[in-house]
Write an enzyme that holds these catalytic residues in place. Sequence first.
Site, PDB file in Angstrom:
ATOM      1  N   GLU A   1       0.845  -1.195   0.000  1.00 56.11           N
ATOM      2  CA  GLU A   1       0.000   0.000   0.000  1.00 56.11           C
ATOM      3  C   GLU A   1       0.885   1.253   0.000  1.00 56.11           C
ATOM      4  OE1 GLU A   1      -3.492   1.891   2.931  1.00 56.11           O
ATOM      5  OE2 GLU A   1      -1.880   0.647   3.746  1.00 56.11           O
TER       6      GLU A   1
ATOM      7  N   CYS B   1      -4.705  -3.097   4.117  1.00 52.94           N
ATOM      8  CA  CYS B   1      -4.393  -2.669   5.482  1.00 52.94           C
ATOM      9  C   CYS B   1      -5.417  -3.159   6.498  1.00 52.94           C
ATOM     10  CB  CYS B   1      -4.242  -1.149   5.519  1.00 52.94           C
ATOM     11  SG  CYS B   1      -3.283  -0.550   6.944  1.00 52.94           S
TER      12      CYS B   1
ATOM     13  N   LYS C   1      -9.940   0.531  -1.784  1.00 49.53           N
ATOM     14  CA  LYS C   1     -10.208   0.172  -0.396  1.00 49.53           C
ATOM     15  C   LYS C   1     -11.643   0.524  -0.024  1.00 49.53           C
ATOM     16  CE  LYS C   1      -8.255   0.773   4.261  1.00 49.53           C
ATOM     17  NZ  LYS C   1      -7.208   1.461   5.052  1.00 49.53           N
TER      18      LYS C   1
END
Length: 647
Positions: A401, A514, A463
Amino acid sequence: MDPLGVVRSGFTTAQQQEGATVPPGPETTADAADGDTVGRPGGPTSRSPRPPARSDAAEASVPADGTDHAGAAENAADRPEPDAADAAKAPVPPPAAAPDGEADPDAVTAAGDPAPRPGGPTRLTRLVRLARREARRSALAAVAGLALTASFPPYDLWPLSFVAVAALALLTRGRTARQGAWTGFAFALPFFFFLLRWLHVVGYDAVFGLSVIEALFIALLGAGLAVTSRLPAWPLWGACLWVAQEWARDRAPFGGFPWGRLAFANTGSPFTPLAALGGAPLVTFAVALTGGLLAYALLAAWRLRAAAGDRVRAVRAALPAVEAAALAAAVVLAGYAVPVPTKAVDTVDIAIIQGNVQNPGMNFLGRPMMILNNHVDATLALAKDIKAGRVKKPDLVIWPENSSDLDPFQYAEAYDRIEEAVRAVGVPVLVGALVDHPGKPGYVDNQGIVWDPVKGPGASYTKQHPVPFGEYVPFRQQLSKVITRLQRVPRDFYPGDHTGVLQIGPARLGDVICFEVAYDEIVHDTVMAGARALVVQTNNATYGRTGQPEQQLAMSRLRAVEHGRAVVTAATSGISAVVAPDGKVLHRSAEFTRDVISTSIPLRDEITVADRAGAAPEWALAMVGLLSCAAAIMIGRRGRPDEKGQQ
C-alpha cells in the site's frame, strides 16, 4: 487483603445471616456498601427484613443532617418550662439552614403546605460514590484487563485471554447491572489503552479517546454478565455476550473498530482451528466459554470449605468443580479435532517488495518520489538477480500500500518510474497508489493497481473501508475547528464499491488493503467472489516498532485458517510475510529494512465451513446472548416482591 474477598459474598448462606427470612427464589445478598441486592449461586433467597417505617413525628424530630437527638429531647423534658412572659421576651432564633443538597423538613410554602423536597444525589455524585465503593474490585478488574493485553501480540501469552475472561466473570458475578458495567469499564480501559498504545504517534489523547469509546462496549458486557450470572448455565450466556459485544464493536461507530477481539489473541493456539468452522466469532466464543467454565470451577472449589471434615459432602461439592474443569479442557482441545484443509492443486511464484521508508512515524513519506523510488530500485535489483540466474523469475510481483506516494495518473515522472520497474522485471506488478477519484473532485482512492509490462495499468481495487480520522474525517467542518491535527488529513478517501478479486498474471488473487483484514465481511466476500489466495497490501510505517504490525500479522494468520487460503502481506517498511493456509508463518521480514521475499504459494478453490456459514454463527450467538439478558431481567422482575401490596 484477601483477593477473593470480592466474591466471598457469593458464598454466604442464608442461614448465616442472623434474623433473615428465607422466601423461595434465587439467592441474593445485600451489598453492605450501597444496599443493592446482588445474586449468589444456588440456594434460597436471603433478604434482610425491612426496618419499620418511622412515623411523621419521629421523622420531624430528626434534623436534615440525619442525626437523631432523641436523648437531648428527653433531657429537655425534665427541665422546668418557662412561663408565658419569659417566652414572649425570649428572642426567636432564625430557622437553621439545611445542609447543601438537603431540604428543611419543617419548611413550608407561602400557602402553608410542606415544601417539596428535592431529589436525591446527582448522577455525578452517585458515580463518585460507586467508584469509591468499588475501588478494590476496580483495581482487580484493571489487573485482569492488563493480563488480557499480554495475551495479544507482541507478547502472545494466549492462555491469559481465557484467564482474563474468568476474572471478569468472577468480578461481575452476582452484581447489579450498574456495578457490572463499572467493573467492565475498569477492566476494559487499561486493556485498550495498552493494546492501542501504538496510536501514541498521533497523540496519547487519541489513545485515551479511542480506548474510552471501546471500553464502553465492555461496560455493557459487564452489565450483561452481572445480570445473566443469576441464570443457570451462566458461563454459556456469558460467552454469547462476548460475541455480541464484538459484533457491536465490529460495526459501530463509523463502521466499527474490531481491534482487541479474543480471536485475534488466539491465532496460534489450540482454539485457532475452530476458525475454519465458524470464523473469528466461534474462536471468541470458545475462549470466552473456557474462561466462564474456569470461573465456575473456581467458585465450586471455593464452596468446598463448607464441607471440610465431611468426606461425603466434600465429594459431592467437588463434582461441579471437576465437571466444569473437564468441560473447559474439552473446549480447549476441541480445536485439534477440526481439520484444516491445506491441499492445493496449483501454485504460483511470487515476489514481495518491501522498499522501506526513510522516516518512521507521522512523517514517513519524506520528500516526493522517495518511497516510490525505494520500491522501483528494489524491483530493478530483483530484475538483475533474475537475469543473472541468482533468483527464479516469479509469475507476479506485489508492492505494498502507498508504494507510489504520488498519483501516477497525475504525475508523469511517477508513471514512468513504475513502467521502468515493471518492464525490467517482465511480469505483472500489483502497485499500491493513492489516485484522485475520477468522479468526486477532492476525494482520493486508495488503490491496488494491476500493472502489466505490456498493457500498462489495468484492473484495480479501491479500499472499501477507509479509516475514520486517518483516511477521512467525519464531521470535518465542525471538528477541524476544534482539533487542528485533523487538518493533516487534507482530503477524504472515497470507499470502494466492490471486492478486490484481481487477475494478476496466472493467479486470481483477492486484494485486501491494510486494516480491512480485521473485518470479517470484507475478507469473506473476497474469498466467496473467487479469490484463490489473499493479498494484504499495507503501510505500517507510521506505527513501526510499536506492536501494531505484529497485531495485524496475527489477523492474517487467523484469516488463513478461517478461509483455507494463503495470505501474503506486503508492507512498505515491514512486517511483510507469507502465511500458509494452516496459519503458519512461512516467511517474515524485519521492520525498517529493504527486503525481497521470493516464494511459492498454493492456490486453492475449496471453501471452508466458515465460508459457507458466513455471518450466521456470529448473529446466532449474539442473539442468544441478548435474549439471555432479556430473560434474566424478566425473571428478576417477576421475583421482585410487590412492595405496594406489602404496605
